[in-house]
Structure formats: C-alpha cells, structure tokens
Design an enzyme around this catalytic site. Structure first.
Site, short mmCIF file in Angstrom:
data_model
loop_
_atom_site.label_atom_id
_atom_site.label_comp_id
_atom_site.label_asym_id
_atom_site.label_seq_id
_atom_site.Cartn_x
_atom_site.Cartn_y
_atom_site.Cartn_z
N CYS A 1 0.85 -1.19 0.00
CA CYS A 1 0.00 0.00 0.00
C CYS A 1 0.89 1.24 0.00
O CYS A 1 1.37 1.68 1.05
CB CYS A 1 -0.94 0.02 1.20
SG CYS A 1 -2.05 1.46 1.17
N CYS B 1 -0.29 4.22 2.22
CA CYS B 1 0.00 4.03 3.65
C CYS B 1 1.50 4.15 3.92
O CYS B 1 1.90 4.73 4.93
CB CYS B 1 -0.53 2.68 4.13
SG CYS B 1 -2.35 2.60 4.16
#
Length: 178
Positions: A131, A134
């Site tokens: 991700c 993130c």
C-alpha cells in the site's frame, strides 16, 4: 533457538534469505524493540505458521508482552487499512477518497507503545501489503519524528526478508502436499 529452527526450514536455493535474516538480526540502526516488532508485525501480516511461531518465540525473549501485542495490532490494523486505502488510491473514481471510512481504527491513537515504534511497524506491514499510500503516510510521520532514512530502510529490509521467507515456505509446503 527459534530463529535457528526457522533458518533450518529455508531450502538451499534460498540461502540468501537465511543470510539476510542473520544480518538483519544483528541490525543496530534500530533498537531491539523496533527490530523485533518489525519482524513480528511482518510475520503476522504474512501469516505463515512456521514463520509466525518461530519469530514470535524469538521476539518473546526480547519484547514485553505489551510491545508484542502492539506489533500484532499493527499487522491487524494495517491489514484493514492497506486494503481500504490502496483501493481508494487505485480507483479512478476519487469520490470515495472524500467519504468517511467508517472503520474503527482506535489503535492508531493509543497503540500501547511509543508512537515511532508503532509507525515503523505499520510502515513495514504496509510494504508487505503493497500500500503505497500508507507507506507514504507512515514514512512522513516517522521522518517528522526524526527517524532517519537508514532506519526506515532497515524496517523495509526486515519486511522484505520476512515476506520472502514466508513465500518460500508456502511454496515448499505446497510442493510437499502434491
């Protein structure tokens, strides 16, 4: 020792992974809690039983029960966040980014350990779960708290090694079951 047990499971063709594991166990740019928490959170993120069991046993010799719980919590909450926020980032329709997530994430505000440690573990798990949104978010928080690029790289090296060892052991288990 449990790390020796884990290394004994790594086949000869993946010798580099065993060497990387040894080198990372001796890493000194992060403290022991940060290092072992990264190993533990990444093991839980990947979820291969032999990796989880052996890393958890080794981490238990160094980490407090509270820190171990927080490392596992980092894996759990990033398992949620990484899917949700990666999806928002990848979707062309940006309407979803403006919507309230509606997901409980209280652990992020009170992880039970130093914020820097939890952020480092969250970054490493986000790398395992791919991700980028993130990873960028956690890296920014870490850098704002004075964590160096070398320390962040150490966490990423641990994440990649735990992930690779887990992939090899999953493949070997699959072959053995044929």
């Amino acid at each position: 020792m449990s790390i020796e047990t884990l290394q004994s499971l790594i086949p000869a063709y993946a010798k580099d992974l065993s060497s990387n594991l040894t080198n990372l166990l001796n890493e000194t740019v992060v403290n022991d809690q940060q290092k072992w928490g990264t190993f533990l959170s990444c093991a839980h993120a990947v979820g291969v039983p032999a990796v989880v069991k052996n890393i958890e046993a080794a981490a238990g010799e160094v980490m407090t029960p509270e820190a171990m719980t927080a490392a596992k919590a980092a894996a759990a909450i990033m398992g949620l966040n990484n899917v949700y926020f990666r999806a928002l980032h990848l979707m062309q329709n940006k309407e979803y980014e403006k919507m309230r997530a509606g997901l409980r994430m209280n652990i992020l505000t009170n992880p039970g350990v130093d914020k820097v440690d939890f952020e480092l573990w969250s970054l490493a798990v986000s790398a395992v779960n791919a991700c980028g949104l993130c990873m960028d978010s956690h890296e920014k928080v870490l850098r704002n708290h004075g964590v160096t690029a070398v320390q962040i790289q150490a966490a990423l090296r641990i994440a990649s090694t735990v992930n690779a060892i887990s992939a090899v052991l999953r493949a070997e288990k699959a072959l053995a079951s044929l």
